[in-house]
Scaffold this motif. Sequence first.
Motif, short mmCIF file in Angstrom:
data_model
loop_
_atom_site.label_atom_id
_atom_site.label_comp_id
_atom_site.label_asym_id
_atom_site.label_seq_id
_atom_site.Cartn_x
_atom_site.Cartn_y
_atom_site.Cartn_z
N THR A 151 20.38 26.24 65.53
CA THR A 151 21.36 27.06 66.24
C THR A 151 22.03 28.05 65.30
OG1 THR A 151 21.79 25.24 67.76
CG2 THR A 151 23.46 26.97 67.63
N LEU A 152 22.46 27.59 64.14
CA LEU A 152 23.10 28.49 63.18
C LEU A 152 22.13 29.56 62.67
CD1 LEU A 152 25.26 25.95 61.16
CD2 LEU A 152 26.01 27.58 62.89
N ALA A 153 20.87 29.19 62.44
CA ALA A 153 19.86 30.17 62.01
C ALA A 153 19.61 31.19 63.12
CB ALA A 153 18.57 29.45 61.63
N LEU A 154 19.57 30.75 64.35
CA LEU A 154 19.35 31.67 65.48
C LEU A 154 20.49 32.66 65.61
CD1 LEU A 154 17.50 32.36 67.88
CD2 LEU A 154 18.76 30.69 69.22
N VAL B 97 10.67 32.30 67.56
CA VAL B 97 10.34 30.96 67.06
C VAL B 97 11.58 30.06 67.09
CG1 VAL B 97 9.69 29.68 64.98
CG2 VAL B 97 8.39 31.70 65.65
N LEU B 98 12.71 30.60 66.64
CA LEU B 98 13.94 29.79 66.63
C LEU B 98 14.40 29.46 68.05
CD1 LEU B 98 15.93 31.42 63.70
CD2 LEU B 98 14.89 29.15 63.75
N ALA B 99 14.25 30.41 68.97
CA ALA B 99 14.63 30.14 70.36
C ALA B 99 13.74 29.05 70.97
CB ALA B 99 14.56 31.42 71.18
N THR B 100 12.45 29.09 70.64
CA THR B 100 11.54 28.06 71.14
C THR B 100 11.91 26.69 70.56
OG1 THR B 100 9.79 29.71 71.33
CG2 THR B 100 9.12 27.41 71.34
N LEU B 101 12.18 26.65 69.25
CA LEU B 101 12.61 25.39 68.64
C LEU B 101 13.90 24.87 69.26
CD1 LEU B 101 11.91 25.90 64.83
CD2 LEU B 101 11.03 24.08 66.28
N PHE B 102 14.83 25.78 69.52
CA PHE B 102 16.10 25.40 70.14
C PHE B 102 15.86 24.72 71.49
CE2 PHE B 102 19.68 26.33 72.91
CZ PHE B 102 20.76 25.95 72.15
N MET B 103 15.01 25.33 72.32
CA MET B 103 14.75 24.76 73.64
C MET B 103 13.99 23.43 73.56
SD MET B 103 16.26 26.66 75.66
CE MET B 103 15.70 26.62 77.32
N VAL B 104 13.03 23.33 72.65
CA VAL B 104 12.26 22.09 72.50
C VAL B 104 13.17 20.96 72.02
CG1 VAL B 104 10.44 20.99 71.13
CG2 VAL B 104 10.04 23.20 72.20
N LEU B 105 14.04 21.26 71.05
CA LEU B 105 14.96 20.23 70.56
C LEU B 105 15.95 19.81 71.64
CD1 LEU B 105 15.66 21.52 66.94
CD2 LEU B 105 14.51 19.41 67.58
N ALA B 106 16.43 20.77 72.43
CA ALA B 106 17.37 20.42 73.51
C ALA B 106 16.70 19.53 74.54
CB ALA B 106 17.89 21.70 74.16
#
Length: 128
Positions: free
Chosen positions: A13-16, A57-66
């Motif tokens: 989240t902070l990186a995004l 990439v960060l948005a995809t990781l954010f959604m997958v982790l959520a």
Amino acid sequence: MMTVLLVLHLIVTLALIGVVLLQRSEGGGLGIGSSGGMGSFMTGRGTANLLTRTTGVLATLFMVLALAMALLGRGQSRPGSILDLPPGPAIPSVPTSQAPGPNPSTTQQPTTTPAQPAAPAQPSVPTN
């Protein structure tokens, strides 16, 4: 496991947030990445492509982790709402204007009623 995912989610989240703030804004917002640092060794187009891909990439990781945290937390036996909790012990409320003193529920209240004010004998008429 949930703690690891939560910490990873916070880092992503902070990186995004940082990557979004680095992007050049079309409307003159917070685009701070175009004036110095990164723009000096890459072209404007290359920087935009890199930041756009990184954001994706960060948005995809954010959604997958959520979604992963939601699925892992689904099987826990905690109540999902405050309304599902069993009632706790009653806590008496004390008005803030009342000075601390004896408990009002244990003190005896007077049994006599206050005297009613006498009604006026004649209606009063204002004079000018």
